[in-house]
Design a protein around this motif. Structure first.
Motif, PDB file in Angstrom:
ATOM      1  N   LEU A   1       0.801  -1.221   0.000  1.00  0.00           N
ATOM      2  CA  LEU A   1       0.000   0.000   0.000  1.00  0.00           C
ATOM      3  C   LEU A   1       0.834   1.272   0.000  1.00  0.00           C
ATOM      4  CD1 LEU A   1      -2.974  -0.894   2.385  1.00  0.00           C
ATOM      5  CD2 LEU A   1      -3.008  -0.610  -0.101  1.00  0.00           C
ATOM      6  N   ALA A   2       1.843   1.334   0.848  1.00  0.00           N
ATOM      7  CA  ALA A   2       2.668   2.550   0.925  1.00  0.00           C
ATOM      8  C   ALA A   2       3.316   2.843  -0.415  1.00  0.00           C
ATOM      9  CB  ALA A   2       3.733   2.390   2.013  1.00  0.00           C
ATOM     10  N   GLU A   3       3.887   1.829  -1.042  1.00  0.00           N
ATOM     11  CA  GLU A   3       4.547   2.033  -2.335  1.00  0.00           C
ATOM     12  C   GLU A   3       3.535   2.371  -3.427  1.00  0.00           C
ATOM     13  OE1 GLU A   3       7.445  -0.295  -5.538  1.00  0.00           O
ATOM     14  OE2 GLU A   3       6.906  -1.254  -3.632  1.00  0.00           O
ATOM     15  N   VAL A   4       2.396   1.669  -3.423  1.00  0.00           N
ATOM     16  CA  VAL A   4       1.387   1.912  -4.458  1.00  0.00           C
ATOM     17  C   VAL A   4       0.890   3.353  -4.401  1.00  0.00           C
ATOM     18  CG1 VAL A   4      -0.957   1.336  -5.198  1.00  0.00           C
ATOM     19  CG2 VAL A   4       0.652  -0.493  -4.645  1.00  0.00           C
ATOM     20  N   TYR A   5       0.523   3.822  -3.205  1.00  0.00           N
ATOM     21  CA  TYR A   5       0.035   5.197  -3.077  1.00  0.00           C
ATOM     22  C   TYR A   5       1.128   6.211  -3.420  1.00  0.00           C
ATOM     23  CZ  TYR A   5      -4.469   3.907  -1.072  1.00  0.00           C
ATOM     24  OH  TYR A   5      -5.739   3.409  -0.888  1.00  0.00           O
ATOM     25  N   PHE A   6       2.364   5.876  -3.080  1.00  0.00           N
ATOM     26  CA  PHE A   6       3.464   6.787  -3.418  1.00  0.00           C
ATOM     27  C   PHE A   6       3.624   6.890  -4.938  1.00  0.00           C
ATOM     28  CE2 PHE A   6       7.930   7.595  -4.421  1.00  0.00           C
ATOM     29  CZ  PHE A   6       8.127   8.788  -3.740  1.00  0.00           C
ATOM     30  N   ARG A   7       3.573   5.747  -5.631  1.00  0.00           N
ATOM     31  CA  ARG A   7       3.694   5.760  -7.092  1.00  0.00           C
ATOM     32  C   ARG A   7       2.550   6.551  -7.722  1.00  0.00           C
ATOM     33  NH1 ARG A   7       8.866   4.164  -7.679  1.00  0.00           N
ATOM     34  NH2 ARG A   7       9.268   2.159  -6.673  1.00  0.00           N
ATOM     35  N   LEU A   8       1.359   6.348  -7.201  1.00  0.00           N
ATOM     36  CA  LEU A   8       0.216   7.096  -7.725  1.00  0.00           C
ATOM     37  C   LEU A   8       0.377   8.589  -7.460  1.00  0.00           C
ATOM     38  CD1 LEU A   8      -2.718   4.728  -6.658  1.00  0.00           C
ATOM     39  CD2 LEU A   8      -1.873   5.127  -8.992  1.00  0.00           C
ATOM     40  N   GLY A   9       0.869   8.928  -6.268  1.00  0.00           N
ATOM     41  CA  GLY A   9       1.096  10.336  -5.945  1.00  0.00           C
ATOM     42  C   GLY A   9       2.106  10.973  -6.871  1.00  0.00           C
TER      43      GLY A   9
ATOM     44  N   ARG B   1       1.615  15.037 -13.401  1.00  0.00           N
ATOM     45  CA  ARG B   1       0.516  15.466 -14.273  1.00  0.00           C
ATOM     46  C   ARG B   1       0.043  16.874 -13.917  1.00  0.00           C
ATOM     47  NH1 ARG B   1      -3.608  10.292 -14.030  1.00  0.00           N
ATOM     48  NH2 ARG B   1      -2.638   8.982 -15.637  1.00  0.00           N
ATOM     49  N   GLY B   2       0.490  17.356 -12.768  1.00  0.00           N
ATOM     50  CA  GLY B   2       0.010  18.652 -12.306  1.00  0.00           C
ATOM     51  C   GLY B   2      -1.246  18.560 -11.471  1.00  0.00           C
ATOM     52  N   GLN B   3      -1.655  17.325 -11.138  1.00  0.00           N
ATOM     53  CA  GLN B   3      -2.837  17.105 -10.308  1.00  0.00           C
ATOM     54  C   GLN B   3      -2.397  17.082  -8.836  1.00  0.00           C
ATOM     55  OE1 GLN B   3      -5.888  17.028 -11.661  1.00  0.00           O
ATOM     56  NE2 GLN B   3      -4.941  17.247 -13.695  1.00  0.00           N
ATOM     57  N   PHE B   4      -2.123  18.263  -8.309  1.00  0.00           N
ATOM     58  CA  PHE B   4      -1.496  18.357  -6.997  1.00  0.00           C
ATOM     59  C   PHE B   4      -2.424  17.924  -5.849  1.00  0.00           C
ATOM     60  CE2 PHE B   4       0.622  21.718  -9.616  1.00  0.00           C
ATOM     61  CZ  PHE B   4       1.813  21.034  -9.786  1.00  0.00           C
ATOM     62  N   GLU B   5      -3.684  18.250  -5.939  1.00  0.00           N
ATOM     63  CA  GLU B   5      -4.617  17.851  -4.881  1.00  0.00           C
ATOM     64  C   GLU B   5      -4.728  16.332  -4.810  1.00  0.00           C
ATOM     65  OE1 GLU B   5      -6.089  19.660  -2.606  1.00  0.00           O
ATOM     66  OE2 GLU B   5      -5.129  21.492  -3.364  1.00  0.00           O
ATOM     67  N   THR B   6      -4.834  15.717  -5.962  1.00  0.00           N
ATOM     68  CA  THR B   6      -4.915  14.251  -6.006  1.00  0.00           C
ATOM     69  C   THR B   6      -3.609  13.634  -5.516  1.00  0.00           C
ATOM     70  OG1 THR B   6      -6.344  14.470  -7.948  1.00  0.00           O
ATOM     71  CG2 THR B   6      -5.502  12.272  -7.451  1.00  0.00           C
ATOM     72  N   ALA B   7      -2.492  14.280  -5.843  1.00  0.00           N
ATOM     73  CA  ALA B   7      -1.189  13.791  -5.397  1.00  0.00           C
ATOM     74  C   ALA B   7      -1.087  13.873  -3.880  1.00  0.00           C
ATOM     75  CB  ALA B   7      -0.077  14.597  -6.050  1.00  0.00           C
TER      76      ALA B   7
END
Length: 217
Positions: free
Chosen positions: A175-183, A189-195
């Motif tokens: 989970l930690a790695e997956v969320y980090f990669r997604l962030g 992409r410039g999607q800072f809130e989602t990051a």
């Protein structure tokens, strides 16, 4: 008193003598020897049928990953049991991924493989997911597939695999790695809130994660 004729008298005498001779023979014949038990061989079957071999204490060389991969590839068409065949296929896909990673890290990528080093592993992982959508090993397959796409520069495909991993296995150990990669993907992409939302998920996994410091920053 009536006497037997002479010819009968002679016959009786001869018969009596013969009987005495036979009985005397049986009385003085030596006893038959007792049968001796057969000797049971003390050697093993292996010692009886095979010549003794000296032990070779030479340490066997560890096979290379390429050799292992080739051996699994040669074994695959010989396996008949479906369950064992699946195990061989998963192992073969993993070995293909590791070999691709080594080739890329070495900087000695074959000219014909530039940009396609992970193609073989990716194809195998996708095939396993399509043919076995509910298999227990799919968590690992999705993780490796996302990793292979990322290392090959296919970020969108990696992003899709990571989301699929979270969807199918929300409590996976990555989970930690997956969320980090997604962030990281969302940030680029410039999607800072989602990051930021993704990085917060990393922080929730605990400070023991290697991805915690960067996410907290």
């Amino acid at each position: 008193m009536r006497f037997l004729p002479l010819k009968y008298t002679h016959a009786i005498v001869v018969f009596s003598l013969l009987s005495m001779g036979l009985s005397s023979c049986s009385m003085f014949d030596p006893p038959s020897p007792k049968p001796q038990p057969k000797k049971i061989p003390t050697r093993t079957l292996g010692e009886q049928y095979f010549a003794p071999q000296t032990l070779d204490n030479k340490i066997l060389e560890k096979p290379s990953l390429q050799q292992l991969r080739d051996e699994y590839a040669a074994l695959l068409p010989l396996v008949k049991e479906s369950e064992i065949k699946q195990i061989v296929r998963y192992r073969l896909a993993d070995l293909s991924g590791v070999l691709a990673e080594q080739e890329q890290e070495s900087g000695q990528v074959r000219p014909q493989a530039k940009g396609k080093v992970f193609d073989s592993a990716i194809t195998q992982y996708k095939s396993l997911l399509e043919e076995n959508p509910a298999h227990d090993d799919n968590m690992q397959v999705l993780y490796q597939l996302a990793k292979a796409h990322e290392q090959q520069g296919e970020i969108e495909q990696s992003y899709a695999s990571l989301h699929k991993l979270l969807e199918d296995f929300p409590h996976n150990p990555y989970l930690a790695e997956v969320y980090f990669r997604l962030g990281e993907i969302e940030y680029n992409r410039g999607q800072f809130e989602t990051a930021i939302t993704a990085y917060e998920q990393v922080i929730q996994q605990g400070a023991q994660s290697a991805y915690y410091p960067t996410s907290a920053y």
